[in-house]
Design a protein around this motif. Structure first.
Motif, PDB file in Angstrom:
ATOM      1  N   ASP A 135       0.824  -1.211   0.000  1.00 15.10           N
ATOM      2  CA  ASP A 135       0.000   0.000   0.000  1.00 15.10           C
ATOM      3  C   ASP A 135       0.861   1.265   0.000  1.00 15.10           C
ATOM      4  N   LEU A 136       2.164   1.114  -0.186  1.00 14.58           N
ATOM      5  CA  LEU A 136       3.048   2.266  -0.354  1.00 14.58           C
ATOM      6  C   LEU A 136       2.926   2.785  -1.775  1.00 14.58           C
ATOM      7  N   SER A 137       3.105   4.071  -1.948  1.00 14.45           N
ATOM      8  CA  SER A 137       3.159   4.627  -3.299  1.00 14.45           C
ATOM      9  C   SER A 137       4.484   4.241  -3.938  1.00 14.45           C
ATOM     10  N   ILE A 194       9.463   6.465  -3.614  1.00 17.98           N
ATOM     11  CA  ILE A 194       8.695   5.533  -2.791  1.00 17.98           C
ATOM     12  C   ILE A 194       8.245   6.274  -1.535  1.00 17.98           C
ATOM     13  N   GLY A 195       6.977   6.083  -1.116  1.00 17.23           N
ATOM     14  CA  GLY A 195       6.562   6.767   0.098  1.00 17.23           C
ATOM     15  C   GLY A 195       5.150   6.463   0.523  1.00 17.23           C
ATOM     16  N   SER A 196       4.714   7.193   1.547  1.00 14.36           N
ATOM     17  CA  SER A 196       3.394   6.985   2.150  1.00 14.36           C
ATOM     18  C   SER A 196       3.029   8.203   2.989  1.00 14.36           C
ATOM     19  N   GLU A 248      13.373  -1.545   5.756  1.00 13.03           N
ATOM     20  CA  GLU A 248      13.536  -0.397   6.646  1.00 13.03           C
ATOM     21  C   GLU A 248      12.226   0.367   6.833  1.00 13.03           C
ATOM     22  N   ILE A 249      11.441   0.493   5.787  1.00 14.57           N
ATOM     23  CA  ILE A 249      10.141   1.172   5.929  1.00 14.57           C
ATOM     24  C   ILE A 249       9.214   0.360   6.820  1.00 14.57           C
ATOM     25  N   PRO A 286       3.360   0.459   9.566  1.00 17.03           N
ATOM     26  CA  PRO A 286       2.721  -0.782   9.107  1.00 17.03           C
ATOM     27  C   PRO A 286       2.532  -0.749   7.592  1.00 17.03           C
ATOM     28  N   ILE A 287       2.660  -1.896   6.961  1.00 18.25           N
ATOM     29  CA  ILE A 287       2.494  -2.006   5.510  1.00 18.25           C
ATOM     30  C   ILE A 287       1.476  -3.094   5.213  1.00 18.25           C
ATOM     31  N   LYS A 288       0.547  -2.785   4.334  1.00 21.91           N
ATOM     32  CA  LYS A 288      -0.389  -3.793   3.854  1.00 21.91           C
ATOM     33  C   LYS A 288       0.132  -4.367   2.542  1.00 21.91           C
ATOM     34  N   PHE A 289       0.108  -5.688   2.442  1.00 21.28           N
ATOM     35  CA  PHE A 289       0.608  -6.352   1.245  1.00 21.28           C
ATOM     36  C   PHE A 289      -0.546  -6.975   0.479  1.00 21.28           C
ATOM     37  N   ASN A 290      -0.366  -7.104  -0.844  1.00 24.00           N
ATOM     38  CA  ASN A 290      -1.335  -7.835  -1.650  1.00 24.00           C
ATOM     39  C   ASN A 290      -0.607  -8.910  -2.428  1.00 24.00           C
TER      40      ASN A 290
END
Length: 376
Positions: free
Chosen positions: A240-242, A254-256, A321-322, A327-331
């Motif tokens: 869900d990161l840009s 890359i970011g959020s 590192e991010i 938190p990161i959502k994965f697909n």
């Protein structure tokens, strides 16, 4: 008396290559798989030029369309090309390959598309589906070869699962590494001999120079710099990161919105001393795609030397590192593009370097296998 025959398409290196195509297919009807990267020395699309000298029955278009006008993932229907009046059969919509009916008036199926050297870029897999279709139809398949913009270097994970247009897998074999180090002609030859159960009658027309003008092969691959980072940073599509879509530097940014201190992230990443890269803190607002119109913090990847740069390792470390900060959502795309089933869980329980090292062990075996198919 000497008679000099003027090549139909000129004397430039690409034109001479296309002249060979015309000679090899003289008197035969053609189906042409191409897009805006299929050009001559004057950067004129081959669709608009070769149709004057060959019996082209129809064009077949990959993702993004014959003339590159569609964004990623947009399904395309068949239509009539307004420039040439020739029918365009979409291979990115209701089907991935030509049917027998599509090929009933075609003697030779020709593939002429420049690739970016990355496993999960869809064009090479469209090529393989078309190779199988040509074999079933009993016709020849010709590849007008093009340089790999990323060169010979092979890096990253070989896919463990069949992901179709973002990475096929044949039988019990592992798939391609993320950065596979072959030209499309070499890749077609390798797949034809090693992976296809029923090989096609395949002809490669080699290129005569590795110097070429960059033509964006898709809307979010605007520069060679984008292609350089893509084998690694393309995996951010599975989060869900840009990944920088909606900016002028897709896959380089890359970011959020959750990253509020990009300066600290850049400092941490630069402290890892990764080869030939500097991370610069950025704030940005994508104009479309993920986090549209939101203010995001992140980093821009600045490659110092593309030959020694390791995009896959750099992307794995960046994601790791991010993940420590937000938190990161994965697909599912994270598995498809990394090539590893359960990649997110693996990243949670081990280091990016360990994942990369395991992948490189399999990549060495691939390198040993494909060297015999080098043309150049």
């Amino acid at each position: 008396m000497f008679i000099f025959l003027l090549p139909l398409l000129g004397y430039g290196f690409i034109s001479l290559q296309l002249n060979q195509l015309l000679m090899e297919t003289k008197g035969k009807s053609l189906g042409l798989i191409t897009n805006p990267t299929g050009v001559d020395d004057d950067l004129v699309m081959v669709t608009d030029k070769i149709s004057k000298y060959s019996d082209i029955k129809k064009f077949f278009s990959p993702e993004h369309g014959l003339r590159g006008e569609q964004q990623a993932g947009v399904q395309i229907k068949d239509y009539i090309d307004p420039v040439t009046g020739i029918q365009v059969i979409s291979l990115y919509g209701s089907k991935k390959a030509p049917t027998l009916a599509d090929l009933e008036d075609v003697d030779v199926l020709v593939y002429y598309i420049r690739d970016v050297g990355t496993r999960f870029y869809t064009y090479i897999w469209t090529m393989t589906y078309c190779m199988e279709a040509a074999q079933k139809a009993g016709i020849q398949f010709v590849v007008v070869d093009v340089p790999n913009p990323l060169g010979r270097k092979i890096e990253g994970c070989r896919n463990e699962m069949d992901a179709g247009l973002v990475g096929r897998k044949f039988g019990s074999n592992l798939g391609l590494p993320q950065r596979y180090g072959l030209t499309v002609g070499e890749l077609a030859t390798f797949i034809n001999k090693e992976w296809l159960t029923n090989p096609v009658n395949l002809k490669i027309i080699p290129y005569l120079t590795n110097q070429f003008q960059w033509i964006l092969p898709s809307p979010n691959m605007p520069t060679i710099e984008t292609a350089t980072v893509y084998p690694g940073f393309g995996i951010f599509e599975g989060t869900d990161l840009s990944e920088g879509r909606g900016t002028t530097h897709p896959f380089e940014i890359i970011g959020s919105p959750l990253i509020t201190k990009p300066e600290e992230l850049a400092k941490t990443l630069n402290a890892r001393k990764l080869t030939s890269v500097i991370f610069r803190p950025v704030y940005f607002s994508p104009t479309f795609s993920k986090h549209k119109d939101a203010i995001c913090g992140g980093v821009q990847i600045h490659v110092l030397d593309k030959n020694s740069f390791n995009p896959v390792l750099t992307a794995f470390v960046t994601l790791d590192e991010i993940y420590k900060v937000i938190p990161i959502k994965f697909n599912l795309m994270i598995d498809y593009e990394s090539g590893i089933s359960g990649f997110a869980e693996l990243l949670k329980n081990t280091t990016a370097e360990k994942i990369y090292s395991q992948c490189q062990n399999n990549t060495k075996a691939f390198y040993d296998q494909v060297q015999r198919y080098y043309i150049y």
